[in-house]
Enzyme design. Structure first.
Site, PDB file in Angstrom:
ATOM      1  N   ARG A   1       0.821  -1.219   0.000  1.00 38.48           N
ATOM      2  CA  ARG A   1       0.000   0.000   0.000  1.00 38.48           C
ATOM      3  C   ARG A   1       0.850   1.263   0.000  1.00 38.48           C
ATOM      4  O   ARG A   1       0.418   2.318  -0.470  1.00 38.48           O
ATOM      5  CB  ARG A   1      -1.002  -0.040   1.161  1.00 38.48           C
ATOM      6  CG  ARG A   1      -2.047  -1.130   0.969  1.00 38.48           C
ATOM      7  CD  ARG A   1      -3.052  -1.133   2.100  1.00 38.48           C
ATOM      8  NE  ARG A   1      -2.511  -1.627   3.350  1.00 38.48           N
ATOM      9  CZ  ARG A   1      -2.564  -2.898   3.756  1.00 38.48           C
ATOM     10  NH1 ARG A   1      -3.158  -3.794   3.022  1.00 38.48           N
ATOM     11  NH2 ARG A   1      -2.040  -3.260   4.895  1.00 38.48           N
TER      12      ARG A   1
ATOM     13  N   GLU B   1       4.942 -10.643  14.903  1.00 36.40           N
ATOM     14  CA  GLU B   1       4.346 -11.248  16.102  1.00 36.40           C
ATOM     15  C   GLU B   1       4.816 -12.708  16.228  1.00 36.40           C
ATOM     16  O   GLU B   1       5.178 -13.159  17.304  1.00 36.40           O
ATOM     17  CB  GLU B   1       2.830 -11.158  15.990  1.00 36.40           C
ATOM     18  CG  GLU B   1       2.157 -11.266  17.323  1.00 36.40           C
ATOM     19  CD  GLU B   1       0.660 -11.061  17.213  1.00 36.40           C
ATOM     20  OE1 GLU B   1       0.196 -10.529  16.187  1.00 36.40           O
ATOM     21  OE2 GLU B   1      -0.030 -11.474  18.160  1.00 36.40           O
TER      22      GLU B   1
HETATM   23  P1  AMP Z   1       3.781  -2.595  12.110  1.00 37.06           P
HETATM   24  O1  AMP Z   1       5.058  -3.138  11.558  1.00 37.06           O
HETATM   25  O2  AMP Z   1       3.273  -3.318  13.317  1.00 37.06           O
HETATM   26  O3  AMP Z   1       3.862  -1.079  12.336  1.00 37.06           O
HETATM   27  O4  AMP Z   1       2.657  -2.870  11.012  1.00 37.06           O
HETATM   28  C1  AMP Z   1       2.524  -2.008   9.928  1.00 37.06           C
HETATM   29  C2  AMP Z   1       2.204  -2.742   8.663  1.00 37.06           C
HETATM   30  O5  AMP Z   1       1.157  -3.703   8.860  1.00 37.06           O
HETATM   31  C3  AMP Z   1       1.706  -1.771   7.616  1.00 37.06           C
HETATM   32  O6  AMP Z   1       2.249  -2.131   6.349  1.00 37.06           O
HETATM   33  C4  AMP Z   1       0.200  -1.910   7.670  1.00 37.06           C
HETATM   34  O7  AMP Z   1      -0.341  -1.801   6.381  1.00 37.06           O
HETATM   35  C5  AMP Z   1      -0.075  -3.268   8.279  1.00 37.06           C
HETATM   36  N1  AMP Z   1      -1.055  -3.227   9.388  1.00 37.06           N
HETATM   37  C6  AMP Z   1      -0.798  -3.420  10.705  1.00 37.06           C
HETATM   38  N2  AMP Z   1      -1.905  -3.323  11.460  1.00 37.06           N
HETATM   39  C7  AMP Z   1      -2.910  -3.021  10.607  1.00 37.06           C
HETATM   40  C8  AMP Z   1      -4.327  -2.764  10.778  1.00 37.06           C
HETATM   41  N3  AMP Z   1      -4.935  -2.788  11.977  1.00 37.06           N
HETATM   42  N4  AMP Z   1      -5.054  -2.474   9.668  1.00 37.06           N
HETATM   43  C9  AMP Z   1      -4.450  -2.430   8.447  1.00 37.06           C
HETATM   44  N5  AMP Z   1      -3.149  -2.676   8.225  1.00 37.06           N
HETATM   45  C10 AMP Z   1      -2.379  -2.965   9.281  1.00 37.06           C
END
Ligand code: AMP
Length: 185
Positions: free
Chosen positions: A68, A105
């Site tokens: 995205r 995770e």
């Molecule tokens: P993080 O590495 O935990 O910051 O996760 C970010 C990535 O996961 C991004 O590329 C987001 O598009 C996706 N992502 C994580 N949580 C969500 C959520 N609740 N809704 C949509 N996309 C998410």
């Protein structure tokens, strides 16, 4: 803190985002930006607002995180008249790459960039749709910095502040710009 204009912008963007509960697994509120991208006014608004502080700032490249971040990043790069650099999942880029592994995770993942995608000292903005724990974005920042780029900012439409990702990026010395926040996961 929210003035009339900002409040309107945030509520307009918030209304354009669809939330899917329990996707991709129970307990997750998935923030689906496909509805925002499909709304001409909201899409333009999001791109304009993300770009606004960086117009005229000498940005050489926008780096987008697969997938995205490619859509938003491409539009932002066009608006800033600068180049676009894809940060991709392992094995997708054809030329010589640099890579970094980061924790999820469960287990780890690896992201890659072409070794010649940015030059030493170039000003780069990092873009993705959403920041949650910040694991993905902090790995991307480290990869860009490893190639000598100056990461001027990391920009996201959505912040999930309860997960602390923006704080993590700021701790790396990189300013964070987000447009709207949702509570929880
Ligand atoms: P993080 O590495 O935990 O910051 O996760 C970010 C990535 O996961 C991004 O590329 C987001 O598009 C996706 N992502 C994580 N949580 C969500 C959520 N609740 N809704 C949509 N996309 C998410």
């Amino acid at each position: 803190m929210i003035d009339g204009k900002t409040g309107t912008m945030a509520s307009e963007l918030r209304a354009a985002i669809r939330t899917i509960s329990d996707y991709p697994k129970p307990g997750i509120e998935f923030r689906d930006i496909s509805t925002l991208l499909g709304n001409p006014r909201a899409f333009r608004r999001a791109v304009d607002e993300l770009v606004q502080p960086y117009a005229g700032a000498g940005i050489a490249k926008v780096a987008g995180i697969e997938a995205r971040g490619f859509i938003l990043g491409g539009a932002i790069a066009h608006q800033l008249s600068c180049g676009f650099v894809p940060i991709r999942k392992k094995g997708k880029l054809p030329h010589t790459t640099v890579s970094i592994s980061y924790s999820l995770e469960y287990g780890t993942d690896t992201m890659e960039m072409h070794v010649d995608a940015v030059s030493k000292g170039e000003k780069v903005i990092l873009v993705d749709d959403l920041i949650a724990t910040g694991g993905t974005a902090s790995a991307a920042v480290k990869l860009l910095q490893q190639l000598g780029a100056e990461v001027v900012a990391a920009c996201f439409v959505i912040d999930l502040p309860d997960l602390g990702g923006a704080k993590k990026i700021r701790a790396l010395g990189v300013p964070v710009r987000t447009l709207i926040a949702f509570e929880g996961h």
